[in-house]
Design a protein around this motif. Structure first.
Motif, PDB file in Angstrom:
ATOM      1  N   CYS A 115      60.613 -27.050  -0.713  1.00 32.12           N
ATOM      2  CA  CYS A 115      59.526 -27.934  -1.700  1.00 32.12           C
ATOM      3  C   CYS A 115      59.048 -29.440  -0.651  1.00 32.12           C
ATOM      4  O   CYS A 115      60.442 -30.267  -0.633  1.00 32.12           O
ATOM      5  CB  CYS A 115      60.586 -28.406  -2.596  1.00 32.12           C
ATOM      6  SG  CYS A 115      60.108 -29.372  -3.452  1.00 32.12           S
ATOM      7  N   PRO A 116      58.400 -29.425  -0.077  1.00 29.38           N
ATOM      8  CA  PRO A 116      57.610 -30.249   0.466  1.00 29.38           C
ATOM      9  C   PRO A 116      57.199 -31.430  -0.528  1.00 29.38           C
ATOM     10  O   PRO A 116      58.154 -33.225  -0.373  1.00 29.38           O
ATOM     11  CB  PRO A 116      56.568 -29.970   0.359  1.00 29.38           C
ATOM     12  CG  PRO A 116      56.402 -29.428   0.400  1.00 29.38           C
ATOM     13  CD  PRO A 116      57.156 -28.316  -0.725  1.00 29.38           C
ATOM     14  N   ALA A 117      57.884 -31.108  -2.107  1.00 29.24           N
ATOM     15  CA  ALA A 117      57.166 -33.057  -3.207  1.00 29.24           C
ATOM     16  C   ALA A 117      59.322 -33.256  -3.005  1.00 29.24           C
ATOM     17  O   ALA A 117      59.456 -34.454  -4.389  1.00 29.24           O
ATOM     18  CB  ALA A 117      57.518 -32.011  -4.145  1.00 29.24           C
ATOM     19  N   ILE A 125      61.066 -23.967 -13.041  1.00 35.21           N
ATOM     20  CA  ILE A 125      60.523 -25.224 -13.720  1.00 35.21           C
ATOM     21  C   ILE A 125      60.049 -25.422 -14.759  1.00 35.21           C
ATOM     22  O   ILE A 125      59.759 -25.983 -15.931  1.00 35.21           O
ATOM     23  CB  ILE A 125      60.498 -25.980 -12.293  1.00 35.21           C
ATOM     24  CG1 ILE A 125      61.483 -25.453 -11.250  1.00 35.21           C
ATOM     25  CG2 ILE A 125      60.057 -27.452 -12.306  1.00 35.21           C
ATOM     26  CD1 ILE A 125      60.689 -26.250 -10.029  1.00 35.21           C
ATOM     27  N   ARG A 150      58.592 -21.680  -9.067  1.00 38.49           N
ATOM     28  CA  ARG A 150      57.732 -22.738  -9.914  1.00 38.49           C
ATOM     29  C   ARG A 150      58.098 -22.642 -11.436  1.00 38.49           C
ATOM     30  O   ARG A 150      58.020 -23.484 -12.371  1.00 38.49           O
ATOM     31  CB  ARG A 150      56.446 -22.456  -9.647  1.00 38.49           C
ATOM     32  CG  ARG A 150      55.343 -23.053 -10.086  1.00 38.49           C
ATOM     33  CD  ARG A 150      53.861 -23.031  -8.884  1.00 38.49           C
ATOM     34  NE  ARG A 150      53.890 -21.650  -8.832  1.00 38.49           N
ATOM     35  CZ  ARG A 150      51.617 -21.388  -8.602  1.00 38.49           C
ATOM     36  NH1 ARG A 150      51.393 -22.202  -8.100  1.00 38.49           N
ATOM     37  NH2 ARG A 150      52.002 -19.707  -8.768  1.00 38.49           N
ATOM     38  N   GLN A 178      58.836 -34.106 -11.318  1.00 40.88           N
ATOM     39  CA  GLN A 178      58.525 -34.023  -9.645  1.00 40.88           C
ATOM     40  C   GLN A 178      58.222 -33.018  -8.991  1.00 40.88           C
ATOM     41  O   GLN A 178      57.200 -32.786  -8.372  1.00 40.88           O
ATOM     42  CB  GLN A 178      59.778 -33.641  -8.961  1.00 40.88           C
ATOM     43  CG  GLN A 178      59.888 -34.130  -8.194  1.00 40.88           C
ATOM     44  CD  GLN A 178      59.705 -35.742  -7.411  1.00 40.88           C
ATOM     45  OE1 GLN A 178      59.448 -36.582  -8.510  1.00 40.88           O
ATOM     46  NE2 GLN A 178      58.778 -35.924  -6.247  1.00 40.88           N
ATOM     47  N   CYS A 179      57.770 -31.675  -9.784  1.00 41.04           N
ATOM     48  CA  CYS A 179      57.654 -30.521  -9.322  1.00 41.04           C
ATOM     49  C   CYS A 179      55.895 -30.634  -9.757  1.00 41.04           C
ATOM     50  O   CYS A 179      55.253 -30.456 -10.903  1.00 41.04           O
ATOM     51  CB  CYS A 179      57.992 -28.774  -9.929  1.00 41.04           C
ATOM     52  SG  CYS A 179      57.110 -28.050  -9.547  1.00 41.04           S
ATOM     53  N   ILE A 180      54.918 -30.117  -8.667  1.00 41.63           N
ATOM     54  CA  ILE A 180      53.968 -30.319  -8.778  1.00 41.63           C
ATOM     55  C   ILE A 180      53.185 -28.982  -8.684  1.00 41.63           C
ATOM     56  O   ILE A 180      52.080 -28.705  -8.293  1.00 41.63           O
ATOM     57  CB  ILE A 180      52.995 -31.133  -8.270  1.00 41.63           C
ATOM     58  CG1 ILE A 180      53.108 -30.878  -6.604  1.00 41.63           C
ATOM     59  CG2 ILE A 180      52.876 -32.564  -7.993  1.00 41.63           C
ATOM     60  CD1 ILE A 180      52.123 -31.180  -5.861  1.00 41.63           C
ATOM     61  N   HIS A 181      53.379 -28.229  -9.031  1.00 34.18           N
ATOM     62  CA  HIS A 181      53.633 -26.031  -9.089  1.00 34.18           C
ATOM     63  C   HIS A 181      51.993 -25.852  -8.344  1.00 34.18           C
ATOM     64  O   HIS A 181      51.145 -25.626  -8.721  1.00 34.18           O
ATOM     65  CB  HIS A 181      52.876 -26.013 -10.479  1.00 34.18           C
ATOM     66  CG  HIS A 181      52.547 -27.143 -10.968  1.00 34.18           C
ATOM     67  ND1 HIS A 181      50.757 -27.464 -11.175  1.00 34.18           N
ATOM     68  CD2 HIS A 181      52.912 -28.336 -11.942  1.00 34.18           C
ATOM     69  CE1 HIS A 181      50.537 -28.193 -12.594  1.00 34.18           C
ATOM     70  NE2 HIS A 181      51.137 -28.825 -12.601  1.00 34.18           N
ATOM     71  N   CYS A 182      52.889 -26.357  -6.892  1.00 35.55           N
ATOM     72  CA  CYS A 182      51.822 -26.091  -5.549  1.00 35.55           C
ATOM     73  C   CYS A 182      51.798 -24.403  -5.529  1.00 35.55           C
ATOM     74  O   CYS A 182      51.150 -23.792  -4.838  1.00 35.55           O
ATOM     75  CB  CYS A 182      51.833 -27.088  -4.508  1.00 35.55           C
ATOM     76  SG  CYS A 182      53.653 -26.998  -3.536  1.00 35.55           S
ATOM     77  N   GLY A 183      53.346 -24.343  -5.471  1.00 39.66           N
ATOM     78  CA  GLY A 183      53.373 -22.483  -5.419  1.00 39.66           C
ATOM     79  C   GLY A 183      54.451 -22.544  -4.088  1.00 39.66           C
ATOM     80  O   GLY A 183      54.651 -20.927  -3.181  1.00 39.66           O
ATOM     81  N   MET A 184      54.078 -24.007  -2.642  1.00 41.00           N
ATOM     82  CA  MET A 184      54.906 -23.436  -1.664  1.00 41.00           C
ATOM     83  C   MET A 184      55.784 -23.228  -1.968  1.00 41.00           C
ATOM     84  O   MET A 184      56.678 -22.187  -0.333  1.00 41.00           O
ATOM     85  CB  MET A 184      54.991 -24.713  -1.150  1.00 41.00           C
ATOM     86  CG  MET A 184      53.683 -25.818  -0.438  1.00 41.00           C
ATOM     87  SD  MET A 184      52.828 -24.699   0.234  1.00 41.00           S
ATOM     88  CE  MET A 184      53.186 -25.844   1.885  1.00 41.00           C
ATOM     89  N   CYS A 185      57.491 -22.729  -2.579  1.00 39.35           N
ATOM     90  CA  CYS A 185      58.124 -22.690  -2.574  1.00 39.35           C
ATOM     91  C   CYS A 185      58.195 -21.020  -2.905  1.00 39.35           C
ATOM     92  O   CYS A 185      60.034 -20.076  -3.333  1.00 39.35           O
ATOM     93  CB  CYS A 185      59.728 -23.458  -3.653  1.00 39.35           C
ATOM     94  SG  CYS A 185      58.673 -22.738  -5.429  1.00 39.35           S
ATOM     95  N   VAL A 229      61.659 -31.444  -5.046  1.00 39.33           N
ATOM     96  CA  VAL A 229      62.436 -31.517  -6.105  1.00 39.33           C
ATOM     97  C   VAL A 229      63.793 -30.981  -5.681  1.00 39.33           C
ATOM     98  O   VAL A 229      64.336 -30.054  -5.308  1.00 39.33           O
ATOM     99  CB  VAL A 229      61.526 -29.884  -6.476  1.00 39.33           C
ATOM    100  CG1 VAL A 229      62.459 -29.420  -7.988  1.00 39.33           C
ATOM    101  CG2 VAL A 229      59.880 -30.204  -7.039  1.00 39.33           C
TER     102      VAL A 229
END
Ligand SMILES: Cc1cc2nc3c(=O)[nH]c(=O)nc-3n(C[C@H](O)[C@H](O)[C@H](O)COP(=O)(O)OP(=O)(O)OC[C@H]3O[C@@H](n4cnc5c(N)ncnc54)[C@H](O)[C@@H]3O)c2cc1C
Ligand code: SF4
Ligand code: SF4
Lengths: 425, 460
Positions: A80-82, A45, A42, A17-24, A84
């Protein structure tokens, strides 16, 4: 490696589920402190996924360290917007660490066996030990904890809360009914730390529930919620305790199960992840309510006007309320409803205070740094009272305030409300 | 191939033992950025704290033949920080000081590891404003922004990172220090070297200081959210607003799929049954803001907007903007893998481009969410797929190939803001032509004869 790879048993889509966007990253206290990707959500995970893929040995010491350097504050999950599910991942990862034996060591093993598998596993044991410790004036509650990790002995003692004179079952009858016919019937979890160190908060909770037309059932057969074990890699034991609670509370006859400790509530609302095959868990998870959440939902009686001058009160958001349960406005709403309370906002109210379960014992440096930061913000508000809905945070902030000479009371919001109903405010 | 013993020893001497990492855990954590499906382990990770350290590392890289990849927060979406063979990741996040805010010249001097949002905060304390606001503003570094020439939600009115860089300090791949640009608004002494580094994706030099232009903070701002039953209505509203000589700072749109994901995350009451929403913002003098926003609302209604919601305060406006910033990550709720691109076309071609993207998705039976910066023609078609299904991934790549060709045919570009990196280098020649690519290659060779700095990015 000993035993099965637990992270492999976790549904892979949870890791994926984590798309490693880094927002967190900017919301993570350990990343902020270190600027190291390995100490970020990130990064963690990615490490868990590497273990699940077999690309990283689960018994690697740095993996273990990172999993325990994490506060479990779940700030990353909120942001986390995704979507997770970090809470579940970190539980599996720590269980993996424990089964892989990376953190093993004779002393740590013994301590864990004592504290997690014996002491907290049966409520009467904790009460018994706590009673015993009370006799020794100077020792306080700390000894039981000191056994967890003998490092930093003296500091630790000061940090642990005092044992109450009476525990919850001495203060609360199994069934208590409001004077007027009841509107709701609710069950109450007394908790473990809450029970021996803050049983008065449990009494306050019952009083507030009674004042709002709830009949309160406090079953004697209940046990610790299991979060302490679940968060520290003892998933099997956590499951056992969860089952005991499922047995103790008659779900069909209760409108809600009320919890006043953020950490317990956050864990108890996720029994469906812990015991996916138990047919009762769906209803259980729906019925578990944090006390603030429940009161706002049913609507509260306004407390009587107060003759006292107004008091500045600020509110610290316990991680497992705001991040774990997304409960943020309700406690404020209750505080605002109390005559004589002037609520002032705390800067960085949602940043972890460093208590984080037993984190203040296992990671004292990081915990201290977070505590100092919290106390500094509290001091800047000029409040006389800081309210917060978790026993761990209450103990931690009291300790921090005392250490820095800040004269402030740290209380549970429900205690303030109970006092208002009693006309004590 | 791996790092020589000398290289290891010297790296530790240059940055200190605590700043050289190479455990399996560290290598895994620096093997990826925000780009889907790309990862490779570096040999080592070093955390630099000063320009001389960077210079020494680059000299060493030339002497000992290893590669260096600069890295900020690792949020780029084109594989820009993915390691190559025998390489060291050079992390700039510890160089994070705001060195100066100069209200008299309206400039800020910052180190590359400063987070973008912090610059605007610091400027705000002086009543000033740093406009570029990529979706990643809270975590991206300004060094990364410069290297990618990042855009943002306010691009339409305020432009992109390039428009705010006045000067740079750069360590060249050979280790030499170069300064270019000044606090002067006018400066034509020689080639504009700074412009070469902006958008060079970490291939021509490591940026170590950035002199930025600031603006006075707009006195007023109004944020609106218009809801439409048809995408074309939203597109026409945008064209009409611009035709009426209004340049709002933000005109962002989300399609139905994206709206659902964002609402699922942010819970701010977005209309789940709408085909498209338009997030519009105008800022400036209060009177102008009043006038422009009234006109924009009128135009939205003229194009059949079902509803226009006006943010009642700054908190609600910020809520809407951060929901929009979360769009890309929120789409990940729908599927395990999200592959997003940033094909960009002239504004007038937006309608045609969106229609083409939708047809292409249908043709290859792919699920897609589209959002983007309507005001500047920068679209983010995002395919919702699963990397464990190679056949599906193949269809995604074919579809993107066609989308890029179409963008070029419409007079647009293959990437509006994310950069070429590894992800799009196969498409660059079609876009830039052979002559363009040759010039880029010879520039790279001039700056980096040893080919040590982020080689293999943008082109081979
Ligand atoms: C959720 C999300 C939203 C985004 N929204 C936007 C958007 O709206 N607009 C936009 O343009 N981009 C956007 N991006 C992409 C990305 O955030 C930007 O490209 C950003 O500028 C990258 O910054 P960074 O610090 O993460 O750089 P990194 O990813 O670490 O590096 C990016 C590139 O810059 C190079 N680099 C880094 N630091 C230096 C330095 N000091 N000197 C030289 N080279 C350097 C690296 O080698 C690499 O090639 C978004 C990404 C995400 C995940
Ligand atoms: S946890 Fe969420 S916010 Fe953090 S990197 Fe992964 S997807 Fe992004
Ligand atoms: S739970 Fe807290 S400490 Fe752990 S990764 Fe998430 S934000 Fe960081």
């Amino acid at each position: 490696m000993s035993g099965p790879n637990l992270l492999q048993q976790l549904d892979y889509s949870v890791l994926q589920q984590c798309i490693h966007c880094g927002m967190c990253l900017p919301t993570c206290p350990t990343y902020e402190a270190t600027k190291h990707e390995t100490s970020s959500p990130r990064g963690r995970i990615a490490l868990m996924r590497a273990v699940a893929d077999g690309r990283l040995a689960p018994n690697s010491p740095q993996f273990a360290d990172e999993m325990y350097f994490c506060l479990g504050c779940l700030a990353c999950e909120t942001v986390c917007p995704a979507g997770v599910n970090y809470a579940e991942m970190i539980e599996y990862a720590r269980a993996e660490v424990e089964s892989g034996g990376a953190k093993a060591g004779a002393q740590r093993g013994l301590i864990r066996a004592f504290a997690l598998r014996w002491l907290f596993a049966k409520p009467h044991r904790l009460r018994w030990i706590a009673r015993f410790l009370r006799v020794d004036e100077a020792a306080g509650f700390s000894r039981a904890f000191v056994l967890l990790l003998p490092r930093r002995l003296r500091d630790l003692r000061a940090q642990q809360p005092k044992i109450c004179d009476k525990f919850s079952f001495d203060l609360i009858r199994e069934t208590e009914s409001p004077r007027t016919p009841h509107r709701y019937r609710v069950g109450l979890l007394v908790g473990c730390v809450q029970d021996v160190a803050y049983s008065d908060v449990n009494r306050d909770t019952v009083d507030v529930l009674l004042a709002n037309g709830c009949e309160v059932f406090t079953p004697r057969g209940q046990s610790c919620c299991g979060s302490l074990m679940g968060h520290n890699g003892e998933l099997e034991l956590a499951r056992k305790l969860a089952r005991q609670n499922l047995d103790a509370f008659p779900l069909g006859r209760l409108d809600a199960i009320i919890v006043n400790s953020a950490g317990c509530g956050s864990f108890m609302k996720r029994y469906r992840h812990l015991l996916p095959d138990d047919p009762r868990v769906k209803l259980w998870d729906e019925k578990v309510h944090d006390i603030h959440e429940w009161l706002v939902r049913i609507g509260i009686q306004a407390p009587r006007e107060s003759a006292q001058p107004t008091t500045r009160v600020t509110y610290h958001e316990a991680c497992h309320l705001v991040h774990g349960q997304k409960i943020s406005q309700q406690p404020r709403e209750l505080l605002r409803a109390i005559p004589g309370v002037e609520l002032v906002e705390l800067p960085e109210a949602t940043w972890c205070c460093g208590s984080a379960g037993i984190y203040n014992i296992t990671q004292p440096e990081m915990s201290q740094a977070l505590l100092e930061r919290k106390v500094k913000h509290i001091a800047a508000t000029d409040a006389l009272i800081v309210a917060t809905g978790n026993p761990g945070c209450i103990g931690q902030i009291r300790y921090g305030a005392q250490k820095s000479g800040l004269d402030i009371k740290v209380v549970h919001p429900i205690t303030l409300l109970a006092r208002a109903y009693r006309g004590e405010l | 191939m791996s790092l020589s013993a000398t290289a290891w020893r010297r790296l530790v001497e240059i940055v200190g033992p605590a700043n050289v990492q190479h455990s399996p855990e560290e290598r895994i954590a620096y093997s990826y950025d925000a780009t889907p499906m790309l990862a490779r382990l570096p040999e080592a990770i070093i955390f630099v704290e000063s320009s001389p350290q960077i210079s020494d590392v680059l000299k060493l890289a030339n002497a000992e033949s290893f590669k260096v990849v600069p890295r900020g927060s690792g949020t780029n979406l084109s594989g820009g920080t993915i390691p190559m063979e025998n390489c060291v990741v050079l992390v700039t996040v510890k160089m994070d000081k705001i060195l100066e805010i100069d209200p008299r010249n309206l400039t800020a001097l910052v180190e590359p590891g400063v987070l973008t949002a912090r610059i605007d905060e610091a400027a705000g304390a002086h009543g000033l404003f740093y406009p570029p606001d990529p979706g990643s503003i809270k975590i991206s570094t300004i060094g990364g922004n410069v290297a990618e020439n990042s855009g943002g939600l306010r691009g339409l009115k305020y432009g992109v990172t390039r428009d705010y860089v006045l000067g740079l300090e750069v360590i060249l791949p050979t280790g030499e220090l170069l300064r270019c640009g000044t606090k002067c608004v006018k400066d034509v002494a020689g080639y504009s070297l700074k412009d070469l580094f902006i958008g060079s994706e970490g291939t021509l030099g490591v940026v170590t200081q950035i002199l930025l232009k600031l603006l006075p903070r707009p006195a007023a701002r109004r944020t609106m959210l218009a809801t439409f039953e048809a995408m074309t209505d939203a597109a026409e509203t945008v064209s009409d607003i611009i035709a009426h000589k209004i340049i709002p700072c933000t005109l962002e749109f989300l399609d139905r799929t994206t709206i659902r994901c964002v609402e699922d995350y942010a819970k701010i009451g977005l209309p789940l049954d709408a085909e498209a929403i338009l997030l519009m913002e105008t800022d400036g003098h209060p009177v102008v803001v009043e006038e422009e926003s009234a006109r924009m609302i009128e135009l939205a209604h003229a194009h059949h907007a079902r509803d226009v919601r006006i943010a009642k305060d700054a908190a609600e406006a910020e809520g809407l903007a951060s929901a929009r910033r979360a769009a890309f990550s929120a789409l990940a709720r729908m599927s395990p893998t999200t592959i997003l691109e940033d094909a960009t076309v002239p504004r007038s071609e937006l309608g045609a481009m969106i229609a083409f993207i939708q047809q292409t998705a249908e043709k290859y039976q792919l699920r897609i969410g589209i959002f983007g910066h309507f005001g500047d023609g920068n679209l983010h078609p995002t395919f919702l797929c699963d990397e464990r299904n190679p056949e599906e991934i193949k269809r995604v790549h074919t579809a993107f190939g066609e989308i890029f060709q179409k963008a070029i045919a419409l007079g647009g570009t293959i990437t509006g803001e994310h950069g070429v990196g590894l992800a799009k280098k196969g498409f660059l020649e079609d876009f830039a032509g052979k002559a363009g690519l040759d010039v880029m290659r010879s520039l790279k060779h001039t700056f980096d004869p040893g080919n040590v700095l982020n080689p293999g990015k943008i082109f081979d």
